[in-house]
Design an enzyme around this catalytic site. Structure first.
Site, PDB file in Angstrom:
ATOM      1  N   ASN A 188      12.888  -3.535  -0.150  1.00  0.00           N
ATOM      2  CA  ASN A 188      12.890  -2.667   1.034  1.00  0.00           C
ATOM      3  C   ASN A 188      11.911  -3.162   2.095  1.00  0.00           C
ATOM      4  O   ASN A 188      11.694  -2.505   3.098  1.00  0.00           O
ATOM      5  CB  ASN A 188      12.626  -1.204   0.655  1.00  0.00           C
ATOM      6  CG  ASN A 188      11.232  -0.980   0.109  1.00  0.00           C
ATOM      7  OD1 ASN A 188      10.310  -1.750   0.366  1.00  0.00           O
ATOM      8  ND2 ASN A 188      11.057   0.092  -0.654  1.00  0.00           N
ATOM      9  N   GLU A 203      -2.087 -14.341 -20.625  1.00  0.00           N
ATOM     10  CA  GLU A 203      -2.606 -13.217 -21.401  1.00  0.00           C
ATOM     11  C   GLU A 203      -2.037 -11.891 -20.932  1.00  0.00           C
ATOM     12  O   GLU A 203      -1.882 -10.956 -21.734  1.00  0.00           O
ATOM     13  CB  GLU A 203      -4.140 -13.195 -21.316  1.00  0.00           C
ATOM     14  CG  GLU A 203      -4.825 -14.410 -21.946  1.00  0.00           C
ATOM     15  CD  GLU A 203      -4.846 -15.645 -21.058  1.00  0.00           C
ATOM     16  OE1 GLU A 203      -4.448 -15.535 -19.864  1.00  0.00           O
ATOM     17  OE2 GLU A 203      -5.245 -16.721 -21.538  1.00  0.00           O
ATOM     18  N   HIS A 217       6.042   9.637  -3.261  1.00  0.00           N
ATOM     19  CA  HIS A 217       6.526   8.448  -2.547  1.00  0.00           C
ATOM     20  C   HIS A 217       8.038   8.532  -2.336  1.00  0.00           C
ATOM     21  O   HIS A 217       8.788   7.694  -2.846  1.00  0.00           O
ATOM     22  CB  HIS A 217       6.184   7.197  -3.356  1.00  0.00           C
ATOM     23  CG  HIS A 217       4.715   7.015  -3.614  1.00  0.00           C
ATOM     24  ND1 HIS A 217       4.018   7.751  -4.546  1.00  0.00           N
ATOM     25  CD2 HIS A 217       3.805   6.184  -3.048  1.00  0.00           C
ATOM     26  CE1 HIS A 217       2.748   7.380  -4.543  1.00  0.00           C
ATOM     27  NE2 HIS A 217       2.589   6.435  -3.651  1.00  0.00           N
ATOM     28  N   LEU A 274       8.969  -3.242   2.888  1.00  0.00           N
ATOM     29  CA  LEU A 274       7.716  -2.622   3.322  1.00  0.00           C
ATOM     30  C   LEU A 274       6.841  -2.235   2.130  1.00  0.00           C
ATOM     31  O   LEU A 274       7.293  -1.559   1.214  1.00  0.00           O
ATOM     32  CB  LEU A 274       8.001  -1.381   4.167  1.00  0.00           C
ATOM     33  CG  LEU A 274       8.679  -1.650   5.510  1.00  0.00           C
ATOM     34  CD1 LEU A 274       9.086  -0.341   6.162  1.00  0.00           C
ATOM     35  CD2 LEU A 274       7.762  -2.456   6.434  1.00  0.00           C
TER      36      LEU A 274
END
Lengths: 619, 619
Positions: B180, B358, B32, B182
């Protein structure tokens, strides 16, 4: 009653709700009367003045919906039913008795309850789904009213609901927060600081109105303003007192979830028994008729093509959406990975982007199905675990919905273990009444999407990231509860049982075994729950009980355990070798990950050879 | 470099992080990079100017912690390691290769990574746990820095973290939101509307600072202000561009999770390769030595007393806390039900009330254990399902922590199915490396609490609401992986295998069977994972394979499946009748619920009689 003002009547009705809550919990020797007493006036005004509901046609989409997100205030809901004339006082006194529909927390065993509540933080996100249906799908002027506790505002799922409701402009949704300040064991983080709730709600895009939750005229005013508000949902932030009306418990800690010590005294203090009837308004609109479904034209893939089952999911779902106008799809911001985007492009009005909020996604699906829609919700299999409590509760709601988990198992490869769904079969099998399916090829996946749409309960379809060879003709039918025997002979010495990616590995293993002169049966166990007991028993019989199960999943609760369970109580004792993921996987190429996990063709063949060398359990 | 200003150096460092991210993902053909590029300048300023971390002693509590909540930006983290001189460029180029510690998403295989991320919305709530440890337990002036994505702000767990961090006054925590705009498939709900994030954060009690996330001087300023802020946590809301610095992908949709098409061109556009080293500051404080543990003085209950296992949990945990100063407890606003309150009263400084959140509770436990504490987290078994993704990820984090789920099964009675944990064994068994224990009496429960504290990985203790008779002497030891044979003889014709409440039902059934002249072995299988294979195999051998398993849990993935699994790959084929909950339970008295589910003594005896009448699987 004739000389009473609206306000007088509503005050009396609130007291009646309190008295009945005290009586019910006294009779049951359990329950949460103080949590009902704080919200009694809010509900008195709502049912007397605002709710539009036809008790004779509770499933009609023309009704308003009333959801008790604080499900432990069940006595209040049931007291409303008595006042509405649909539940008798005798039934009320059977609260929490075995067999009574008036359970500790509301469930849809009650005809006027849409969804079970009692796990806090779920009613509001479910209400978002109902409001979406009314506003976006039905275009009906109905309203969704959700009674929330203040303790449950600590659940992140409530803020998912706040964000999504505003994002979708759900001005038909009203949340009512009963700010009684006290949780089970003490004060909430926010206490009676109503301004904080207002600031948070406004920052999330809501209209927020503070009110004294025991002033029926002020309540009437904020409900009226909620209805007038357009473009955004409204939250009523109501300052209330837990146990209101009975000095021994009012605004006092330590009385959560307990019947009152002196119910007779409390009833007297509340002004005694009443039998006020409330004439709940009927809906003023009519529903539009749904179009009839047409035959589904499923996508077709040629044998030998390489197609990911996740792609087939998207293709088939889009086709299903064309045939059936009741089918809707939701996805958790990964629609280009799950291929829900194929549906979204084909049917944009019936697609809901739920962003990275899996709890809200599943809750919206529950809400949508409660009002007659057929939702399919998808994300990575790993991330469905985020919504597990919502799936669990959906089963208590007797919900029918479909979940699709893509990118299952180590076969995703490089992204690593955080993205590998390896507990999804186990957790989804352990949901009451669920169906768990794991196709290995695109045609099978497509047919199972269609089958799910005809199946009651919670269905789970597990899809794969990598493309896999198409094994089956597009004309082949696949039923839920079935399996496919891909290789077999009367001389089979061992059976290899897989699903999804491991079917392909098992086929390769069978080839290798054949080279060694070992006949291996290969079973595609695409329906993991319900499971095809007959085919498994036949395989055990032919092979002398020599079975190898192989799954891209942890060793616990998955396909292997389903096979063991199928044969547990049978006359076909089997010697089952379970191949499954047993060490934490790492990033790598899919084939490296399958090999490292010991679930590739080579490991399957090795396990089969070893098993064949052992004496058979039966001749 | 000598003539560079701080700002120049940090700009260059940010570019280096981008270049290395492009290179890593190009080499791996996945990853990524664009998600790393948006946050590169933020991290350049952080590591060059603010982070205090000793790479040679990464586990020291005197370090700041750096958590990448947006774990998919892993290339950025790894680029930092290269700049810090702890990872070579060659290692960087093995990103995502099988065997490399630089996996697709960060895991603690990397010595400087505390917790695995990659399931979004977890890093910040885990950071809350780390910040709690530093501020409340260690009283150290360290800081916790959490890099968050903007897409993950849709996860409710992030808002649980916001609420709890403010509630606990965690001014040592800084969240950095890389806005960013997106997500994976398109724009977030909020986009670049930074004011909305600021308003939400402020409404949740945080100090919130907007900044241009590519202006290193402005970033320096907001980090300095974050450090100066006392009494509340700070969030940096940074406007950034995804793919910043490469025109082909900058602020463009459709490039999430993809290597760049033209990496060489991108590297040139970013100014080419660099090899800037950053000298990350060392901590300036020393840790205080922990006190040594003393022997645990467990509570003692007399045989025949009626004591709930949940009460024993609280008593034992308090005793453990006295012996071990590293033990901390957390609870989800039900401490008076789980009996965590016993610990809270004994050790208030080491108890954290997590309210009805939780996910945050389990995340905090993960954070606490990452910095050396031993957390026990409790709620109703049913509600642990809310945090299932956090438990799953805790296993990827190689975390050691204890979970206690109370009110398991239909034996809770009146509160109804929403409160009945019936999938907890299945879901927790399917967590890698987990231990699953279900005691039936108070002494056993107490000993297992002590055993858990010595056990690596994720341990789960399932406790009961009702009081049960004490069966075992307080002096009896119970090991993980063990069991107890409560009735046995060489003539046993059938074995009854239960845990928790069903042990008591099985004992009653054995009495009834004895009246019929049928000798039944009774096994208390308190350790469901790992399971005592030897004792089960011996029972199968003696009884001719006639086993009845009985559990207050759904039929899938629980005790029965654990027994089947234990015997699957053995020479002792068994005919196993699994008694379990198979229909949705209803409110009622505990004994009514057990009977309706078919798991009480009467049903056990009936199943045993039927099984004994069948031919044995083996002589």
């Amino acid at each position: 009653m004739a000389h009473m003002t609206d306000a007088d009547r509503r005050r009396e009705l609130g007291q009646q709700f309190r008295v009945d809550s005290v009586r019910m919990s006294a009779a049951a020797k359990s329950g949460h009367p103080t949590s009902a007493m704080s919200a009694a006036d809010l509900m008195a005004v709502l049912v007397d003045g605002y709710l539009r509901f036809d008790f004779d046609a509770p499933k009609s989409p023309t009704n308003d919906r009333l959801v008790f997100s604080k499900g432990h205030a069940s006595t209040l809901l049931y007291a409303i039913y008595k006042a509405a004339g649909v539940v008798s006082d005798d039934e009320l006194m059977q609260y929490r008795e075995h067999g009574s529909m008036l359970e500790g927390h509301p469930t849809p065993l009650i005809p006027w309850v849409d969804v079970a509540t009692g796990s806090l933080g779920q009613g509001l996100p479910i209400g978002v789904g109902m409001a979406l249906a009314a506003k976006r799908l039905e275009q009906l002027p109905t309203r969704v009213w959700v009674l929330c506790g203040d303790s449950e505002m600590a659940e992140g799922s409530m803020w998912e609901a706040f964000e999504h409701a505003a994002h979708f402009g759900l001005d038909n949704l009203t949340a009512i927060i009963d700010v009684n300040r006290l949780g089970q064991r003490g004060e909430t983080m926010v206490g009676w600081d109503l301004d904080t709730y207002v600031a948070r709600a406004e920052a999330f895009g809501w209209n927020a109105l503070e009110v004294d939750g025991h002033d029926v005229e002020a309540i009437d005013d904020v409900f009226a303003r909620a209805i007038e508000t357009t473009g955004k949902p409204t939250v009523i932030v109501a300052r209330t007192k837990k146990g209101k009306g009975v000095a021994a418990v009012e605004d006092a800690n330590g009385f959560h979830g307990k019947p009152l010590d002196d119910p007779d005294g409390a009833i007297a203090e509340l002004g005694g028994l009443r039998d006020i009837r409330v004439d709940v308004a009927r809906p003023t609109v009519e529903a539009t008729a749904r179009t009839k479904p047409s035959a589904v034209q499923l996508p077709r893939y040629e044998i030998g093509e390489e197609v990911a089952t996740r792609k087939a999911y998207g293709d088939a779902l889009a086709a299903l959406g064309t045939a059936r106008r009741d089918v809707v799809a939701l996805d958790g911001e990964v629609s280009n990975s799950t291929f829900a985007e194929t549906f979204a492009k084909a049917h944009p009005n019936r697609y809901f982007e739920m962003y990275i909020a899996e709890q809200q996604m599943v809750a919206a699906a529950v809400g949508l199905q409660a009002v007659g829609w057929t939702p399919f919700a998808s994300t990575f299999a790993a991330f469905l675990s985020r919504a597990y409590d919502f799936v669990r509760m959906a089963a208590v709601s007797r919900a029918t919905l479909a979940l699709c988990g893509s990118h299952a198992g180590v076969s995703i490869g490089e992204d690593g273990p955080s993205q590998m769904g390896l507990e999804d079969i186990a957790s989804l099998r352990a949901v009451h009444g669920s169906t768990v399916l794991h196709p290995c090829d695109a045609n099978q996946a497509a047919h199972l999407v269609a089958a799910i749409a005809e199946t009651d309960g919670i269905s789970y379809l597990r899809t794969l990231r990598p493309a896999t060879p198409v094994l089956y003709s597009p004309d082949e039918e696949f039923e839920i509860g079935g399996s496919r025997v891909l290789r077999s002979s009367d001389e089979d010495e061992v059976a290899l049982i897989g699903a999804g990616i491991t079917v392909h590995e098992a086929l390769k293993a069978a080839d290798a075994l054949a080279d060694d002169g070992i006949a291996a049966r290969v079973i595609d166990l695409y329906s993991i729950k319900p499971v095809d007991v007959e085919t498994l028993a036949a395989a055990a019989e032919v092979t002398g009980g020599r079975l190898v199960t192989v799954e891209d999943h942890w060793a616990e609760g998955g396909l292997g355990d389903a096979v063991l369970d199928a044969l547990a109580d049978s006359d076909e004792p089997a010697h089952v070798v379970k191949l499954a993921v047993r060490e934490m996987p790492r990033s790598g190429k899919p084939e490296e990950c399958l090999a490292a996990a010991g679930i590739d063709a080579e490991h399957i063949a090795a396990a089969a050879r070893k098993l064949v060398a052992l004496p058979a359990h039966r001749a």
